[in-house]
Scaffold this motif. Sequence first.
Motif, mmCIF file in Angstrom:
data_model
loop_
_atom_site.group_PDB
_atom_site.id
_atom_site.type_symbol
_atom_site.label_atom_id
_atom_site.label_comp_id
_atom_site.label_asym_id
_atom_site.label_seq_id
_atom_site.Cartn_x
_atom_site.Cartn_y
_atom_site.Cartn_z
ATOM 1 N N ILE A 43 38.447 44.629 53.447
ATOM 2 C CA ILE A 43 38.662 44.232 51.908
ATOM 3 C C ILE A 43 38.872 45.326 51.228
ATOM 4 O O ILE A 43 39.921 45.377 50.389
ATOM 5 C CB ILE A 43 37.386 43.307 51.627
ATOM 6 C CG1 ILE A 43 37.143 42.141 52.385
ATOM 7 C CG2 ILE A 43 37.644 43.037 49.885
ATOM 8 C CD1 ILE A 43 35.682 41.670 52.205
ATOM 9 N N ASP B 202 42.420 46.572 51.823
ATOM 10 C CA ASP B 202 43.445 45.721 51.103
ATOM 11 C C ASP B 202 43.307 45.847 49.695
ATOM 12 O O ASP B 202 44.472 45.906 49.242
ATOM 13 C CB ASP B 202 43.000 44.217 51.407
ATOM 14 C CG ASP B 202 43.371 43.601 52.886
ATOM 15 O OD1 ASP B 202 44.177 44.041 53.552
ATOM 16 O OD2 ASP B 202 42.425 42.737 53.360
ATOM 17 N N LEU C 176 46.795 40.985 40.475
ATOM 18 C CA LEU C 176 46.172 39.615 40.795
ATOM 19 C C LEU C 176 45.611 39.464 42.103
ATOM 20 O O LEU C 176 44.462 38.997 42.518
ATOM 21 C CB LEU C 176 47.100 38.612 40.427
ATOM 22 C CG LEU C 176 47.406 38.235 38.870
ATOM 23 C CD1 LEU C 176 48.572 37.377 38.772
ATOM 24 C CD2 LEU C 176 46.018 37.748 38.338
ATOM 25 N N ARG C 177 46.356 40.029 43.035
ATOM 26 C CA ARG C 177 45.944 39.763 44.379
ATOM 27 C C ARG C 177 44.713 40.438 44.594
ATOM 28 O O ARG C 177 43.924 40.638 45.504
ATOM 29 C CB ARG C 177 47.105 40.174 45.181
ATOM 30 C CG ARG C 177 48.095 38.841 45.502
ATOM 31 C CD ARG C 177 49.321 39.160 46.560
ATOM 32 N NE ARG C 177 48.696 39.154 47.863
ATOM 33 C CZ ARG C 177 48.408 38.173 48.481
ATOM 34 N NH1 ARG C 177 48.918 36.912 47.858
ATOM 35 N NH2 ARG C 177 48.207 37.930 49.754
ATOM 36 N N VAL D 48 42.037 38.977 43.971
ATOM 37 C CA VAL D 48 41.560 37.760 45.036
ATOM 38 C C VAL D 48 40.845 38.513 46.049
ATOM 39 O O VAL D 48 39.591 38.075 46.350
ATOM 40 C CB VAL D 48 42.888 37.133 45.648
ATOM 41 C CG1 VAL D 48 42.658 36.139 46.844
ATOM 42 C CG2 VAL D 48 43.497 36.434 44.678
ATOM 43 N N TYR D 49 41.074 39.744 46.303
ATOM 44 C CA TYR D 49 40.278 40.499 47.474
ATOM 45 C C TYR D 49 38.898 40.544 47.124
ATOM 46 O O TYR D 49 38.159 40.577 47.639
ATOM 47 C CB TYR D 49 41.372 41.583 47.953
ATOM 48 C CG TYR D 49 42.329 41.409 48.808
ATOM 49 C CD1 TYR D 49 42.299 40.825 49.842
ATOM 50 C CD2 TYR D 49 43.690 41.797 48.390
ATOM 51 C CE1 TYR D 49 43.603 40.684 50.947
ATOM 52 C CE2 TYR D 49 44.736 41.686 48.941
ATOM 53 C CZ TYR D 49 44.608 41.079 50.451
ATOM 54 O OH TYR D 49 45.649 40.943 51.095
ATOM 55 N N THR E 99 37.245 38.890 45.332
ATOM 56 C CA THR E 99 36.347 37.850 45.626
ATOM 57 C C THR E 99 35.565 37.706 46.898
ATOM 58 O O THR E 99 34.619 37.170 46.866
ATOM 59 C CB THR E 99 36.869 36.557 45.118
ATOM 60 O OG1 THR E 99 38.128 36.402 46.130
ATOM 61 C CG2 THR E 99 37.532 36.489 43.873
#
Lengths: 832, 119
Positions: A449, A452, A460-461, A464-465, A467
């Motif tokens: 994670i 990433d 934004l991504r 997401v990661y 989370t």
Amino acid sequence: MKNKFLMVTFIVISIISLSYIKLYENWEYKWKDENIWHKYETPGVPLENKNKILYLRYKIPDIDFEDPAIYITGTVLFFRLYVDNYLIYDNFGESYFSAKSIFKIPTDYKNRYLTLEVKSNKRDVGFFGEVLIGNEKELLRHQIIKESDRLLLISFNLFVGILSLIFSIYILILNKNLDQSKILFYMSLFSFSLALFIMGLNQTLKYFFDNPIFWAYAMDVGKYLSPIGLMGFFYYIFDYSSKKYIKWLLTLHVLLFLTISVIQIIKGPEINFYVKFVIILYSLIYADILFMIYNLYIGIFRFKDKKAYIFSISIIIVSIFTIYEIMGDYRIINWQRPYIQWSLFILLNSMIFLTINNVKELNIELSVANKILENWKDALELEVSKRTQDIKLLLDNSEEGFLAFNKDYIISEQYSKECERIFEEDIKGKNALNLIFNSIENKEFIKRIFDDIFNEKDYLRKEVYLTFLPNELKINDKYYKVKFKYIEYADLIMVILNNITGEKNLKLKIDEERETLKKIVSVVKNYDTFVLIIKEFENFIIQNINSNFQSLLGSIHNYKGIFSQFHLNKLVNDLHNIENKIINNAINKTDLEQIYNTLKVEIEKLESELGHNLDVILKIPKIKIIELEEKVKELSGQDELLTEIKKLRYKDLKDLIIPYIDYTKDLAKKLNKLISDPVIISKDDILVDPEVFFDFTKSLINIFRNIIDHGIESPEIRIDQGKSEKGNIKIDLFKENDKINIIIEDDGQGIDINKLKEIAIINNINYTSNKDLIDIIFMESISTSNEVTQISGRGLGLNIVKKEVEKLGGSIKVESVYGKGTKFHIIIPEVI
Amino acid sequence: MPKILIVDDAPFIRNQLKLILEPLNFDIIEASDGKEAVEMYKKHLPDIVTMDISMPVMDGIKALSEILKYDPKAKVIMVTALGHKMRVLEAVEIGASYYIVKPFDSEKVIKSIVKVLNK
């Protein structure tokens, strides 16, 4: 050595100067209409202007020259030169163009008269310079020496012009300093125009290139261009309030020059328009001087600007010379030779000085700016470190663990003191993965994670990661709420740790209760599906207890998803473990048995919570639901759940009526009436408290009874009347203006009004309308049928409905068309 | 009206999602496995997809990559049961826009869908 050199120079000059003769005394003059020659007492002093042509003559002495020539300076513009009657030079036609000064004369010049024919115009006439006779080359040498100052000025101006032009372009291209480049450009323009102007005044050049028109125009163009250069320079080097006017003047100068140039080009060189309109130029120059002086005044007195001091001195000098020049031009004063070029020389020098100063200043400014920046940076660093300390102090006291780590998971130097308490060690430079996620089994997942997050470009991504990271962590046997933030500018991940060990235990308990409630709600809402799935799952386990577990993976995963939807968390947890075991090939039979046991436990628990077994139709005792409601209210902020639970207690009105439909069908069968299945149309979800509505819904039985007994005719009669064999009953349920509407309609025989009239008479009832009559059916002890049947009783029935409706605050009315059917319309307010 | 494709092999879960999405007035289409999902996507071009990760015939991750191959801008939200984060992470790495975890919290589901739709 120096003295010897001077002596040699003196001798050379003496020899040169001896090789020509000054024609000074013994000049004679006469006006055109005169016959006698007068003696010109003091040559150089103008003769009074008589607006006529003047002749001046001199008898050339008897001296030998190999290459004889006359040298004349200081003549007026219009003259002819003769030796006796032989015309040497004619300047009459070429108005306003000053002539050259060296003229070849015929070799038989001795004892002849040198005559000057002078056109006296507005000015006084005469000649004010030198008249020499000698060898041509020697005269040229004499002229060069005489004009050496001008020649030097020309060279100097050209030099400065070229140099500043080069610098201007250089600065423009390399430094992109537009203002500095413009300063140099205008200075270059000024230098060139001065050079042109002085070249025009210069006689020596005319000797080499005898084109008076060319030189005259050169001088005038120079005259017009120089203020442009000067004002442009001034505009960019001084930065005071009258800048705006300076710019206007500059524009006017440019326009004037362009306009006159255009006129001159169109009209040709015969008339010199530069000279003709010179008054405009002079006026503009006056304005220039005024504004410059004003500007300099501000510069000196308000801004104490060194540039202004320097410039104003040269401006004053130039102004004086300009005024002198203009006055001389108009013969207001006597002048022999223009010295304005020298004042301009001073001006140009001051300009050069200012430019260099300006560049220096720029450099100084830059270095000062650098110095300031450095100081500022130091101060800033100090401030930042102070701030950092402040923040650190704040963080240290916040009792929250703050730390940050980079993409190599190395923890930064700055972290809050709380971190030391949390980790019980100095964490600087340690690996965050090992330190923070010590309790997490799957560190590879966490690492992935983070990788990433650090590698992802899209912000934004990245979020997401983030989370995917855990919300809670166990560190050294304590629980921490953990927040991760990506710090973009430093490319760091910040971690915020909050000790929640105390709350955790409480929260776990609350969570459990909440989960229980959620479980009950979802089970109750989807009761049939749930019971079915439970049965299916039981079978699944029993059937597969000896099969190949690998093939079960998909099904187990699905069951996990479904049961999680029902919040059977223990079962979900077990299924999850089994899944992992299947993946890791570590599963055995006892695991499935374990699942079966868990299922049983969950079901038993659920059954006790619901108050009955799962294999019967759902009917949760009211007391259980109220219990649930109270529990939800205790766990604040569970509005959604509360509504759901309320729904458990409240029932759809339709569901409350449905049981009577079956009763109605049975009744019809008993009485040999044929009816279609009654239709219930419910447009809205009408949720009602079944307890409150129980008596009312029960009373509806009377309406249905009446419909079957009195309303619906026997099939034979119906066919006779052209109706369908089967009677039709329709129930409409809808909400309108917060009121529940119930319409029960049949297509039976309807109410016989005439019969009602008879009944009214028998029972002594007064009526005024048919409506009153119809209402009789709701009265006690009234029956419209001839026979008292077992089914409808003695008029008891519809009045019970009316009573129940009124208890709920509603009303009932009936409409009927005899032979066609009857319609009962009940309206009950939604909130009772 | 946004079109949403709900992909899940369990009708129960599909219904749950449909119930949650009801107030949003979405145009809902359904598929019960990955293969069907890819076909449906190509046919209907929905604005957003909710994709269960584990399904028969073709699983969610395979279907996700097929859909992304067809439309790199596809907005796919992965749906997963608790504890399958590794596979979801894989899906997000491939290009899934977001993910939701069963059991569904209707508010979270709606928020996620709206967030991804507005991206």
